[in-house]
Design an enzyme around this catalytic site. Structure first.
Site, mmCIF file in Angstrom:
data_model
loop_
_atom_site.group_PDB
_atom_site.id
_atom_site.type_symbol
_atom_site.label_atom_id
_atom_site.label_comp_id
_atom_site.label_asym_id
_atom_site.label_seq_id
_atom_site.Cartn_x
_atom_site.Cartn_y
_atom_site.Cartn_z
ATOM 1 C CG HIS A 192 26.855 31.784 42.163
ATOM 2 N ND1 HIS A 192 27.113 31.009 42.558
ATOM 3 C CD2 HIS A 192 28.029 31.856 41.173
ATOM 4 C CE1 HIS A 192 27.692 30.088 41.589
ATOM 5 N NE2 HIS A 192 28.798 30.608 41.164
ATOM 6 C CE LYS A 252 27.040 39.211 42.864
ATOM 7 N NZ LYS A 252 28.235 38.815 42.480
ATOM 8 C CB THR A 294 34.171 38.362 41.678
ATOM 9 O OG1 THR A 294 33.375 38.925 42.587
ATOM 10 C CG2 THR A 294 34.652 37.523 41.251
ATOM 11 C CB THR A 327 30.410 40.243 44.910
ATOM 12 O OG1 THR A 327 29.808 39.235 44.159
ATOM 13 C CG2 THR A 327 30.579 39.522 46.379
ATOM 14 N N GLY A 345 33.091 37.137 38.195
ATOM 15 C CA GLY A 345 33.286 35.840 37.499
ATOM 16 C C GLY A 345 32.922 35.179 36.323
ATOM 17 C CG ASP A 395 35.315 32.952 40.002
ATOM 18 O OD1 ASP A 395 34.586 33.808 41.115
ATOM 19 O OD2 ASP A 395 34.103 32.463 39.317
ATOM 20 C CG ASP A 442 21.587 30.194 43.405
ATOM 21 O OD1 ASP A 442 21.512 29.558 43.877
ATOM 22 O OD2 ASP A 442 21.071 30.541 42.117
ATOM 23 C CG HIS A 457 30.894 31.595 35.514
ATOM 24 N ND1 HIS A 457 30.193 32.226 36.019
ATOM 25 C CD2 HIS A 457 31.551 31.937 37.786
ATOM 26 C CE1 HIS A 457 29.805 32.463 37.277
ATOM 27 N NE2 HIS A 457 30.935 31.890 38.186
ATOM 28 C CG ASP A 491 35.685 30.674 34.807
ATOM 29 O OD1 ASP A 491 36.427 29.392 34.280
ATOM 30 O OD2 ASP A 491 35.428 31.554 34.558
ATOM 31 N NE ARG A 513 41.266 21.261 38.759
ATOM 32 C CZ ARG A 513 39.887 21.717 38.453
ATOM 33 N NH1 ARG A 513 38.977 20.667 38.440
ATOM 34 N NH2 ARG A 513 40.282 22.391 36.895
#
Length: 130
Positions: free
Chosen positions: A9, A13, A35, A38, A56, A61, A81, A88, A91, A97
């Site tokens: 996030h 970074k 992403t 980053t 993201g 993501d 963060d 998002h 996401d 998950r």
């Protein structure tokens, strides 16, 4: 080679860039994915080649999640963060998950990221010897 996703996030970074710089000797022996912003920061500040996806909030993501579901990701480092709401967040939850569903090691802070890198470092000699 070992495939590693690097995500952070905005407020994390710089932490991730410094972490990757510290462990460059390990990460330079891996296929790295990130992403967009980053990945660009890591390429610029550390000098490693990164395969970059969308940011993201624009689906990056989920793109990394697709690599996980297809069996093409070994480790994920996602410095989140926890104090800032993310637009998002669904996401982010989906990515975490899918890591759980596919048993992919996931680090969400620097302490667990170090544990993952130590594990990656142990696996590199085995892969290089193949």
């Amino acid at each position: 080679m070992i495939n590693v996703a690097l995500i952070a996030h905005d407020k994390k970074k710089l932490d991730l860039v410094m972490f990757v710089k510290e462990w460059k000797h390990v990460f330079e022996k891996c296929n790295l994915y990130a992403t967009s912003s980053t990945g660009a920061l890591i390429e610029e500040k550390v000098g490693l080649k990164i395969t970059k996806f969308a940011s993201g909030p624009y689906g990056g993501d989920l793109q990394i999640g697709a690599l996980i579901t297809s069996g093409n990701m070994d480790f994920v480092i996602f410095l989140r963060d926890p104090l800032t709401a993310q637009p998002h967040e669904p996401d982010v939850s989906a990515l975490m998950r899918v890591c759980d569903v596919h048993n992919i090691p996931l680090a969400t802070n620097l302490a667990t990221a170090e544990g993952l890198v130590l594990e990656i470092e142990k696996k590199i000699p085995l892969i290089e010897g193949e």
